[in-house]
Design a protein around this motif. Structure first.
Motif, short mmCIF file in Angstrom:
data_model
loop_
_atom_site.label_atom_id
_atom_site.label_comp_id
_atom_site.label_asym_id
_atom_site.label_seq_id
_atom_site.Cartn_x
_atom_site.Cartn_y
_atom_site.Cartn_z
N THR A 162 14.00 27.56 -16.79
CA THR A 162 13.75 27.33 -18.22
C THR A 162 12.45 26.58 -18.46
O THR A 162 12.00 26.47 -19.61
N HIS A 163 11.84 26.04 -17.40
CA HIS A 163 10.64 25.22 -17.53
C HIS A 163 9.45 25.85 -16.80
O HIS A 163 9.63 26.54 -15.79
N ASP A 164 8.27 25.60 -17.32
CA ASP A 164 7.03 26.07 -16.71
C ASP A 164 6.23 24.86 -16.24
O ASP A 164 6.35 23.76 -16.79
N VAL A 165 5.40 25.06 -15.22
CA VAL A 165 4.53 24.02 -14.70
C VAL A 165 3.09 24.34 -15.10
O VAL A 165 2.59 25.44 -14.82
N LEU A 166 2.45 23.37 -15.75
CA LEU A 166 1.08 23.55 -16.22
C LEU A 166 0.17 22.52 -15.55
O LEU A 166 0.58 21.40 -15.27
N PHE A 167 -1.07 22.93 -15.29
CA PHE A 167 -2.08 22.02 -14.79
C PHE A 167 -3.14 21.82 -15.87
O PHE A 167 -3.80 22.78 -16.28
N LEU A 168 -3.31 20.59 -16.31
CA LEU A 168 -4.23 20.28 -17.39
C LEU A 168 -5.21 19.20 -16.93
O LEU A 168 -5.14 18.71 -15.80
N GLN A 169 -6.10 18.83 -17.84
CA GLN A 169 -7.04 17.74 -17.58
C GLN A 169 -6.90 16.71 -18.70
O GLN A 169 -6.14 16.88 -19.63
N GLU A 177 7.56 28.06 -28.72
CA GLU A 177 7.76 28.79 -29.97
C GLU A 177 7.62 27.89 -31.19
O GLU A 177 7.46 28.38 -32.30
N ARG A 178 7.69 26.58 -30.99
CA ARG A 178 7.61 25.63 -32.10
C ARG A 178 6.18 25.20 -32.42
O ARG A 178 5.93 24.53 -33.42
N ILE A 179 5.25 25.58 -31.58
CA ILE A 179 3.88 25.09 -31.75
C ILE A 179 3.23 25.74 -32.97
O ILE A 179 3.29 26.97 -33.12
N PRO A 180 2.63 24.95 -33.84
CA PRO A 180 1.99 25.54 -35.03
C PRO A 180 0.76 26.36 -34.66
O PRO A 180 0.16 26.16 -33.60
N GLU A 181 0.40 27.27 -35.53
CA GLU A 181 -0.80 28.07 -35.32
C GLU A 181 -2.05 27.25 -35.62
O GLU A 181 -1.99 26.20 -36.23
N THR A 241 -7.84 25.53 -29.21
CA THR A 241 -7.35 26.30 -28.07
C THR A 241 -6.98 25.41 -26.88
O THR A 241 -5.91 25.58 -26.27
N MET A 242 -7.84 24.46 -26.56
CA MET A 242 -7.61 23.65 -25.37
C MET A 242 -6.59 22.53 -25.58
O MET A 242 -6.26 21.80 -24.65
N LEU A 243 -6.07 22.40 -26.80
CA LEU A 243 -5.05 21.41 -27.09
C LEU A 243 -3.70 22.05 -27.38
O LEU A 243 -2.77 21.40 -27.85
N ASP A 244 -3.59 23.32 -27.05
CA ASP A 244 -2.39 24.11 -27.31
C ASP A 244 -1.73 24.43 -25.96
O ASP A 244 -2.35 25.06 -25.10
N TYR A 245 -0.49 23.99 -25.78
CA TYR A 245 0.19 24.23 -24.50
C TYR A 245 0.30 25.72 -24.18
O TYR A 245 0.35 26.11 -23.01
#
Length: 360
Positions: free
Chosen positions: A66-73, A213-217, A221-225
């Motif tokens: 159910t979870h994803d792993v992301l690599f960010l800065q 799915e809850r993230i607003p439009e 771009t770089m601040l959007d999961y």
């Protein structure tokens, strides 16, 4: 080769075996004739590193599908802004438990985005304890509950995570991978790597995918999961060397026997130093209350500033690094992250027992 007793709060100690492996591969990574730092992030060789790091983290932390792993800065500090930008939508309230400086900073950023509420706090006692779960009071229309699982400055740590009637979000920068946890309990976990995961430069986010799915439009771009989830964290050039080092640290944890083994070792390491504090007849005074003590950051004060300076000077002479406490608490702080060996903790405890006799 003489290695320091490294008790830095972060960036912090890395396993010697990991540093040696990176040294061996630095000039020629697996027959490419290039350093991993020189590889294209679109290459097959780097792709294997990237996906291996994700796979190992999922395996070691038992991360559900159910979870994803992301690599960010940007470290946890950027997450303080990204969390409310993505999930603090109109009509909802961001709930925060204040347990130290980093939770205060997270709240400060959320206030710039939307409505917030302090669900519990231990500020009145200079963050010497973790609020009881039953003391947490959520607001109406709570968007999420944000906690900081371990507080590096004050030396406190959540022993039992709250069962909140909303999505639970945790900054785990300073204790991720140090103990076994139920990842499914959290909607989002984020952590800067520079304590237990690797060097500074990469931030790990473990996100329950339905949150996307809850993230607003129209977010940047770089601040959007979603940008990172849909591109396997390869939308732009990721911090490739930091992710490579992360993968080596995860391999090391697996070789040690996994997170359960690491947790028992951390309990033993912290126990050695806490015993030196508790058996000092008050010479060393712990900042954190006993039921909130951190296994990662051990904070204590000495009788006065002059004695503290003498303690730190003598400790430095003996090869101990990073023991000065944060100005918010004063005194001393020993950060005993995963890569700090038991021998370093035993050496520090022995010095602490000797110091009152000869230097106090």
């Amino acid at each position: 080769m003489k290695r320091a007793y490294n008790f830095n709060a972060g960036p912090s100690a890395l396993p010697l075996a990991v540093l040696q492996r990176a040294q061996q591969e630095l000039l020629d990574f697996r027959g490419t004739g290039m350093s991993v730092m020189e590889l294209s992030h679109r290459s097959k060789e780097y792709d294997e590193v990237h996906n291996r790091a994700k796979q190992l983290l999922k395996e070691l932390m038992n991360i559900p599908d159910t979870h994803d792993v992301l690599f960010l800065q940007g470290g946890a500090s950027l997450q303080f802004s990204m969390v409310p930008m993505n999930f603090l939508t109109d009509g909802r309230v961001g709930n925060y438990v204040l347990t130290g400086a980093w939770s205060e900073k997270a709240l400060k950023e959320a206030k710039k985005v939307g409505e917030t509420h302090i669900a519990a706090s231990s500020k009145e006692e200079n963050y010497a304890y973790i609020p009881a779960n039953e003391s947490i009071q959520l607001s109406e229309e709570a968007a999420y509950l944000h906690i900081t699982s371990n507080n590096t400055i004050f030396g406190t740590q959540w022993n039992e995570f709250p069962d909140a009637d909303t999505d639970l979000i945790a900054d785990m920068s300073s204790d991720i991978l140090s103990r076994e946890i139920d990842v499914a309990k959290f909607a989002l976990i984020y952590a800067g790597a520079q304590k237990n995961l690797g060097p500074s430069g990469v931030t790990v986010a473990i996100i329950r995918t339905d949150l996307l799915e809850r993230i607003p439009e129209n977010l940047p771009t770089m601040l959007d999961y979603r940008t990172y989830s849909t591109s396997n964290s390869l939308y732009n050039t990721p911090p490739t060397f930091a992710i490579y080092m992360l993968s080596l640290v995860l391999e090391w944890v697996k070789e040690q026997g996994g997170v359960g083994v690491i947790e028992k070792r951390n309990q033993e390491k912290a126990g050695v130093i806490y015993a030196a504090i508790d058996e000092s007849d008050g010479f060393y005074a712990p900042h954190a209350k006993k039921d909130s003590r951190s296994l990662m950051n051990i904070t204590f004060t000495l009788p006065n500033e002059e004695v503290t300076k003498r303690f730190l000077a003598e400790a430095k002479e003996r090869g101990f690094v990073g023991l000065a406490g944060h100005r918010s608490v004063g005194g001393c702080r020993a950060s005993v992250y995963n890569a700090v060996p038991l021998e370093a903790c035993e050496a520090l405890a022995q010095f602490m027992k000797e110091f009152p006799k000869y230097f106090g």
